[in-house]
Design an enzyme around this catalytic site. Structure first.
Site, PDB file in Angstrom:
ATOM      1  N   CYS A 111      41.983  45.507  45.461  1.00 40.46           N
ATOM      2  CA  CYS A 111      40.787  45.519  44.617  1.00 40.46           C
ATOM      3  C   CYS A 111      41.155  46.106  43.264  1.00 40.46           C
ATOM      4  CB  CYS A 111      39.709  46.363  45.314  1.00 40.46           C
ATOM      5  SG  CYS A 111      38.186  46.521  44.355  1.00 40.46           S
ATOM      6  N   HIS A 153      33.870  40.622  50.093  1.00 41.64           N
ATOM      7  CA  HIS A 153      34.431  41.655  49.215  1.00 41.64           C
ATOM      8  C   HIS A 153      33.586  41.800  47.939  1.00 41.64           C
ATOM      9  CE1 HIS A 153      38.113  43.779  47.453  1.00 41.64           C
ATOM     10  NE2 HIS A 153      37.278  43.666  46.430  1.00 41.64           N
ATOM     11  N   GLU A 154      33.290  40.678  47.298  1.00 37.17           N
ATOM     12  CA  GLU A 154      32.565  40.740  46.015  1.00 37.17           C
ATOM     13  C   GLU A 154      31.110  41.167  46.209  1.00 37.17           C
ATOM     14  OE1 GLU A 154      34.314  40.846  43.463  1.00 37.17           O
ATOM     15  OE2 GLU A 154      36.089  40.102  44.494  1.00 37.17           O
ATOM     16  N   HIS A 157      30.695  44.798  46.726  1.00 40.75           N
ATOM     17  CA  HIS A 157      30.686  45.551  45.462  1.00 40.75           C
ATOM     18  C   HIS A 157      29.270  45.703  44.910  1.00 40.75           C
ATOM     19  CE1 HIS A 157      34.736  46.410  44.138  1.00 40.75           C
ATOM     20  NE2 HIS A 157      35.160  45.172  44.377  1.00 40.75           N
TER      21      HIS A 157
HETATM   22 NI    NI Z   1      37.150  44.536  44.564  1.00 40.69          NI
END
Ligand code: NI
Length: 166
Positions: A111, A153-154, A157
């Site tokens: 990341c 993953h995104e 966030h």
């Molecule tokens: Ni990331």
């Protein structure tokens, strides 16, 4: 006008608390400032050679991310079955395709906001996701394998969740 975006990292940035916030929903039509941010994020993810970038990573607590799976990125992952053009997701969320029964699998992730480590992260193999495009149209889809990993993953966030939490 160009917008210079600096990466926010958990290790170094004075703005790291941004990475832990749940982001705000974005209203439509998009303001000129948001449109400019989206253009800058598209340029940034391409310049970084990444597969994704979320607004908190560039200093904005907004529910906005971009992702892209190039041929090169696809070739690096056994479970990558498709390339994805550079895509913007606004007000995005996901859930496992079959709820609690959906299986997870481990694979390596890194990341831009966690520069100190790469690690194996357990992600759902299949998800359903919903978001809006730049015109406010609803996007709904099912993603599998590496695409599902990138989206998890995104979108994580956008909820203040990082790979070091998983
Ligand atoms: Ni990331």
């Amino acid at each position: 006008m160009n917008l210079t975006l600096n990466l926010v990292t958990v290790e170094h940035s004075e703005h790291k608390a941004l990475l832990r916030q749940k982001t705000a929903q974005i209203p439509f039509p998009l303001s000129p400032e948001i449109q400019q941010l989206i253009r800058a994020m598209k340029e940034k993810v391409m310049a970084l050679g990444g597969v994704g970038l979320a607004a908190p990573q560039v200093g904005h607590a907004l529910n906005l991310c971009v992702y892209v799976i190039s041929e090169k990125a696809k070739l690096r992952r056994a479970d990558a079955a498709e390339t994805i053009p550079l895509t913007v997701l606004i007000n995005a969320s996901y859930e496992p395709l079959f709820g609690a029964t959906e299986k997870k699998c481990d694979d390596w992730e890194s990341c831009f906001s966690v520069t100190s480590t790469s690690k194996k992260v357990a992600r759902y193999r299949r998800i359903k996701y919903t978001a809006q495009d730049e015109l406010g149209n609803t996007i709904k889809g099912i993603a599998k394998g590496f695409t599902a990993r990138v989206l998890q993953h995104e979108i994580d966030h956008l909820n203040g969740v990082l790979i070091i939490d998983l």
